[in-house]
Design an enzyme around this catalytic site. Structure first.
Site, PDB file in Angstrom:
ATOM      1  N   ASN A 273      63.427  31.213  61.316  1.00 47.51           N
ATOM      2  CA  ASN A 273      64.242  32.412  61.999  1.00 47.51           C
ATOM      3  C   ASN A 273      63.505  33.031  63.288  1.00 47.51           C
ATOM      4  O   ASN A 273      62.217  33.328  62.844  1.00 47.51           O
ATOM      5  CB  ASN A 273      64.404  33.491  60.949  1.00 47.51           C
ATOM      6  CG  ASN A 273      65.302  34.611  61.338  1.00 47.51           C
ATOM      7  OD1 ASN A 273      64.792  34.994  62.795  1.00 47.51           O
ATOM      8  ND2 ASN A 273      66.171  35.141  60.562  1.00 47.51           N
TER       9      ASN A 273
ATOM     10  N   HIS B 272      59.813  46.614  56.399  1.00 48.60           N
ATOM     11  CA  HIS B 272      59.483  45.777  55.160  1.00 48.60           C
ATOM     12  C   HIS B 272      58.309  44.569  55.879  1.00 48.60           C
ATOM     13  O   HIS B 272      57.560  44.154  55.146  1.00 48.60           O
ATOM     14  CB  HIS B 272      60.567  45.469  55.002  1.00 48.60           C
ATOM     15  CG  HIS B 272      61.745  44.831  55.867  1.00 48.60           C
ATOM     16  ND1 HIS B 272      61.749  45.371  56.981  1.00 48.60           N
ATOM     17  CD2 HIS B 272      62.233  43.499  56.255  1.00 48.60           C
ATOM     18  CE1 HIS B 272      62.642  44.648  57.857  1.00 48.60           C
ATOM     19  NE2 HIS B 272      63.015  43.715  57.112  1.00 48.60           N
TER      20      HIS B 272
ATOM     21  N   LYS C  38      58.850  49.751  64.918  1.00 50.93           N
ATOM     22  CA  LYS C  38      59.608  49.355  63.902  1.00 50.93           C
ATOM     23  C   LYS C  38      58.585  48.355  62.973  1.00 50.93           C
ATOM     24  O   LYS C  38      58.537  48.779  61.773  1.00 50.93           O
ATOM     25  CB  LYS C  38      60.676  48.127  64.521  1.00 50.93           C
ATOM     26  CG  LYS C  38      61.423  47.396  63.086  1.00 50.93           C
ATOM     27  CD  LYS C  38      62.148  46.274  63.529  1.00 50.93           C
ATOM     28  CE  LYS C  38      62.621  45.551  62.263  1.00 50.93           C
ATOM     29  NZ  LYS C  38      63.468  44.095  62.330  1.00 50.93           N
TER      30      LYS C  38
ATOM     31  N   PHE D 239      66.675  42.949  65.392  1.00 50.64           N
ATOM     32  CA  PHE D 239      67.855  41.707  65.208  1.00 50.64           C
ATOM     33  C   PHE D 239      68.573  42.050  63.835  1.00 50.64           C
ATOM     34  O   PHE D 239      68.304  43.096  63.149  1.00 50.64           O
ATOM     35  CB  PHE D 239      67.088  40.530  65.068  1.00 50.64           C
ATOM     36  CG  PHE D 239      66.239  40.476  64.026  1.00 50.64           C
ATOM     37  CD1 PHE D 239      65.051  40.925  63.958  1.00 50.64           C
ATOM     38  CD2 PHE D 239      66.633  39.606  62.797  1.00 50.64           C
ATOM     39  CE1 PHE D 239      64.179  40.607  62.767  1.00 50.64           C
ATOM     40  CE2 PHE D 239      65.951  39.245  61.864  1.00 50.64           C
ATOM     41  CZ  PHE D 239      64.618  40.069  61.728  1.00 50.64           C
ATOM     42  N   GLY D 240      69.222  41.173  63.730  1.00 51.57           N
ATOM     43  CA  GLY D 240      70.119  41.319  62.114  1.00 51.57           C
ATOM     44  C   GLY D 240      70.796  42.535  62.178  1.00 51.57           C
ATOM     45  O   GLY D 240      71.655  43.082  62.640  1.00 51.57           O
ATOM     46  N   TYR D 241      70.742  43.098  61.021  1.00 46.94           N
ATOM     47  CA  TYR D 241      71.291  44.545  60.495  1.00 46.94           C
ATOM     48  C   TYR D 241      70.615  45.681  61.046  1.00 46.94           C
ATOM     49  O   TYR D 241      70.914  46.790  60.791  1.00 46.94           O
ATOM     50  CB  TYR D 241      71.411  44.606  58.948  1.00 46.94           C
ATOM     51  CG  TYR D 241      72.093  43.572  58.453  1.00 46.94           C
ATOM     52  CD1 TYR D 241      73.430  43.802  58.130  1.00 46.94           C
ATOM     53  CD2 TYR D 241      71.373  42.203  58.004  1.00 46.94           C
ATOM     54  CE1 TYR D 241      74.231  42.472  57.458  1.00 46.94           C
ATOM     55  CE2 TYR D 241      72.368  41.328  57.559  1.00 46.94           C
ATOM     56  CZ  TYR D 241      73.537  41.639  57.277  1.00 46.94           C
ATOM     57  OH  TYR D 241      74.411  40.437  56.553  1.00 46.94           O
ATOM     58  N   ASP D 242      69.543  45.490  62.061  1.00 47.12           N
ATOM     59  CA  ASP D 242      68.778  46.848  62.391  1.00 47.12           C
ATOM     60  C   ASP D 242      69.876  47.842  63.156  1.00 47.12           C
ATOM     61  O   ASP D 242      69.503  49.218  62.937  1.00 47.12           O
ATOM     62  CB  ASP D 242      67.850  46.373  63.486  1.00 47.12           C
ATOM     63  CG  ASP D 242      66.650  45.714  62.955  1.00 47.12           C
ATOM     64  OD1 ASP D 242      66.276  45.801  61.677  1.00 47.12           O
ATOM     65  OD2 ASP D 242      65.923  44.963  63.698  1.00 47.12           O
TER      66      ASP D 242
ATOM     67  N   ASP E  80      61.181  35.755  52.277  1.00 51.77           N
ATOM     68  CA  ASP E  80      62.637  35.959  51.926  1.00 51.77           C
ATOM     69  C   ASP E  80      63.064  37.544  52.246  1.00 51.77           C
ATOM     70  O   ASP E  80      62.048  38.298  51.774  1.00 51.77           O
ATOM     71  CB  ASP E  80      62.981  35.463  50.857  1.00 51.77           C
ATOM     72  CG  ASP E  80      64.732  35.230  50.861  1.00 51.77           C
ATOM     73  OD1 ASP E  80      64.967  34.471  51.684  1.00 51.77           O
ATOM     74  OD2 ASP E  80      65.299  35.781  50.091  1.00 51.77           O
ATOM     75  N   SER E  81      63.770  37.695  53.065  1.00 54.29           N
ATOM     76  CA  SER E  81      64.093  39.360  53.287  1.00 54.29           C
ATOM     77  C   SER E  81      65.534  39.601  53.564  1.00 54.29           C
ATOM     78  O   SER E  81      66.437  38.521  53.466  1.00 54.29           O
ATOM     79  CB  SER E  81      63.428  39.615  54.546  1.00 54.29           C
ATOM     80  OG  SER E  81      63.718  38.570  55.711  1.00 54.29           O
TER      81      SER E  81
END
Ligand code: ITT
Length: 197
Positions: free
Chosen positions: A10, A181, A176, A153-156, A70-71
């Site tokens: 990723n 996390h 961020k 990115f992603g769900y941000d 893994d996240s």
């Protein structure tokens, strides 16, 4: 400098990990420098299990210290979904706007204050088939009423972080990383690496 294989496919994760480890005394390697292999099946029920599966799998490709993570996003009102399935939610090819719409649909009856969610990042470090270090970073927030921001990115864009009063897609990359996390988990890794040298 110690070589460290960062085993992720990723590119967004890799960019963040590079930034956090920039000051660490490691020679960062990516999967491009390792033998090409199919992705392992992420069959674990937890982020920690999947991080370990990936670290052991990719760690067997080289003799280097290897880290995998893994996240994902856990939404309390959805029983922790999408959780470990975050990358596959609605299918691996689904767009994030489509995923946001489905999450909003499922949260339609849930009031704003009950939209608690968290991002989790579990990482595992392996060498010679043995786990050397593991840690988890989390950030608590709320699912925003609508997607906002173009960073991250992603769900941000739907992850509202109350102390900033903004979503994680509305803050700088450094902001961020300082609270989120992956920044927390990889800072702990940087501390561990410092203790080794
Ligand atoms: P690797 O397993 O190769 O590292 P992946 O994309 O398959 O890459 P995961 O299985 O860990 O990784 O899925 C992580 C997903 O969780 C990611 O694709 C996003 O949908 C979401 N996610 C994780 N961290 C995030 C972040 O910081 N911001 C927004 N979404 C995030």
């Amino acid at each position: 400098m110690t070589p460290l294989l960062v085993a992720t496919t990723n590119a967004d994760k890799l960019r963040e990990i590079r930034a956090v480890l920039a000051g660490a005394a490691v020679d960062l390697r990516t999967l491009e420098a390792a033998p090409r292999v199919p992705e392992p099946e992420e069959s674990g029920l937890t982020f920690a299990e999947n991080a370990r599966i990936k670290a052991l799998y990719y760690g067997a490709l080289t003799s280097h210290l290897t880290v995998a993570e893994d996240s994902g996003l856990e939404i309390d009102a959805l029983g922790g979904e999408p959780g470990v399935r975050s990358a596959r939610f609605l299918g691996p090819g689904a767009s994030y706007p489509a995923r946001f719409a489905e999450i909003q649909r499922r949260l339609a009856e849930v009031p704003e204050h009950a939209r608690q969610a968290r991002f989790v990042c579990a990482l595992s470090v392996v060498q010679d088939g043995e786990v050397r270090f593991e840690t988890t970073g989390t950030i608590e927030g709320l699912i925003a009423a609508e997607a906002r921001g173009i960073g991250g990115f992603g769900y941000d864009p739907i992850f509202f972080y109350p102390p900033f009063g903004r979503t994680l897609a509305e803050v700088s990359a450094a902001e961020k990383l300082s609270v989120a996390h992956r920044g927390l988990a990889f800072s702990a890794l940087a501390d561990w690496l410092r203790g080794r040298v």
